[in-house]
Scaffold this active site. Structure first.
Site, mmCIF file in Angstrom:
data_model
loop_
_atom_site.group_PDB
_atom_site.id
_atom_site.type_symbol
_atom_site.label_atom_id
_atom_site.label_comp_id
_atom_site.label_asym_id
_atom_site.label_seq_id
_atom_site.Cartn_x
_atom_site.Cartn_y
_atom_site.Cartn_z
ATOM 1 N N LYS A 198 0.305 -22.552 36.773
ATOM 2 C CA LYS A 198 1.259 -21.444 36.889
ATOM 3 C C LYS A 198 1.526 -21.222 38.371
ATOM 4 C CE LYS A 198 2.073 -16.610 35.676
ATOM 5 N NZ LYS A 198 1.513 -15.388 35.040
ATOM 6 N N LYS A 250 4.060 -23.487 33.949
ATOM 7 C CA LYS A 250 5.012 -22.397 34.131
ATOM 8 C C LYS A 250 5.319 -22.257 35.619
ATOM 9 C CE LYS A 250 5.571 -17.420 33.265
ATOM 10 N NZ LYS A 250 4.942 -16.189 32.740
#
Length: 325
Positions: A198, A250
């Site tokens: 992320k 992400k």
């Protein structure tokens, strides 16, 4: 070779293209992120994400039922507490009567086993400082103290019947701590979706409006540096060792190279999150007539699948599922 090589033969008709397509996009591949807000009676549109709403409990149930009927693979729920209910420890995250846990219970009651109910297991929506963990006396995020809060949050979410917990905080050791906590409490069947890679992205802006973020500053001490590639593989390997059932990259759009590498190495299914900024850009361009909206949405989702995602979190999940049915 007897003549010119003609790859176009396999593109000649829609039937031929369908026959030889290397990547598929189906409703089951799509996961719908949803927001449930405390203290509202009607859904409230998010201004930077036209068509996406903070839901009331009633509209949450309705939207979930529609998504399931369309065939989406899962629902990922984020809670939006009242500002006055936030505190330094993010107490509302582990409160059984907190907005997220009430929303999860509502989803489990509404859709049961007809889809996968997923919970965001992170403190940022619930802390008055907006960080994903608790702070030490110097104002820095305290990694190990945060792990204890994550376990408390995970146990509360597991008690609602949520199927999958999304560990999005990017604390070191979070997957192992939550797995141990769940197992010790008897929640051995509750699965973990680890946000393995992320990144600290500029494209999260609309999401912060969506969850009413209180963040001051940034999250660069725990989310990954966009410049780094090998670091993502290290994070992936750690999460796998700690017991992740699914791993995620992400954002998706700017990190398709990372997604490909994670997919090539992962021994568990791989997810990718088409985030709020990606949604906002396509929506804004389509509203101005600069791009074909449906075509751009489906192409973007297919590209994420082609890069290696087994499943995609997207705010277009229900709409795209209807198109793909």
């Amino acid at each position: 070779m007897t003549g010119m090589d003609r790859p176009r033969r396999l593109r000649r008709t829609p039937a031929m293209r369908r026959l030889v397509a290397e990547t598929s996009l189906e409703p089951r591949h799509l996961i719908l992120p949803m927001f449930v807000a405390d203290g509202i009676d009607e859904p409230r549109e998010i201004s930077s994400m036209p068509g996406v709403f903070q839901h009331s409990m009633d509209s949450l149930r309705k939207a979930a039922a529609e998504a399931v009927a369309a065939g989406v693979g899962g629902l990922m729920l984020f809670g939006v507490p009242k500002p006055e209910d936030k505190d330094a420890q993010g107490s509302g995250a582990s409160d059984p009567d907190g907005i997220l846990n009430r929303g999860l219970s509502a989803l489990v009651s509404e859709v049961g086993d007809s889809t996968v109910v997923m919970a965001d297991t992170c403190l940022d929506e619930f802390t008055d400082h907006g960080h994903c963990g608790v702070l030490d006396e110097h104002g820095a995020v305290d990694n190990d103290a945060t792990l204890g809060r994550y376990v408390e949050m995970a146990l509360a979410q597991a008690a609602t019947g949520a199927d999958l917990l999304g560990t999005s905080g990017m604390m070191d050791g979070q997957v192992g701590a939550i797995r141990a906590g769940l197992d010790a409490a008897g929640y051995t069947d509750t699965a973990i979706l680890a946000y393995a890679a992320k990144y600290a992205s500029a494209f999260y802006g609309p999401f912060r409006e969506a969850v009413g973020s209180s963040l001051q500053g940034d999250r660069r001490t725990y989310q990954q540096d966009p410049a780094n590639r090998r670091e993502a593989i290290r994070e992936l390997e750690l999460d796998l060792l700690e017991g992740a059932d699914i791993v995620m990259v992400k954002p998706a759009m700017s990190y398709l190279d990372i997604l490909r590498e994670v997919s090539d190495r992962s021994t568990v299914p791989v997810a990718a999150y088409q985030i709020s900024g990606e949604y906002a850009m396509i929506t804004a361009a389509a509203e101005r007539g600069w791009i074909d909206r449906k075509g751009a949405i489906l192409e973007s989702l297919l590209g994420i699948r082609r890069a290696g995602a087994d499943m995609v979190l997207t705010y277009w999940a229900t709409e795209a599922a209807h198109w793909l049915a």
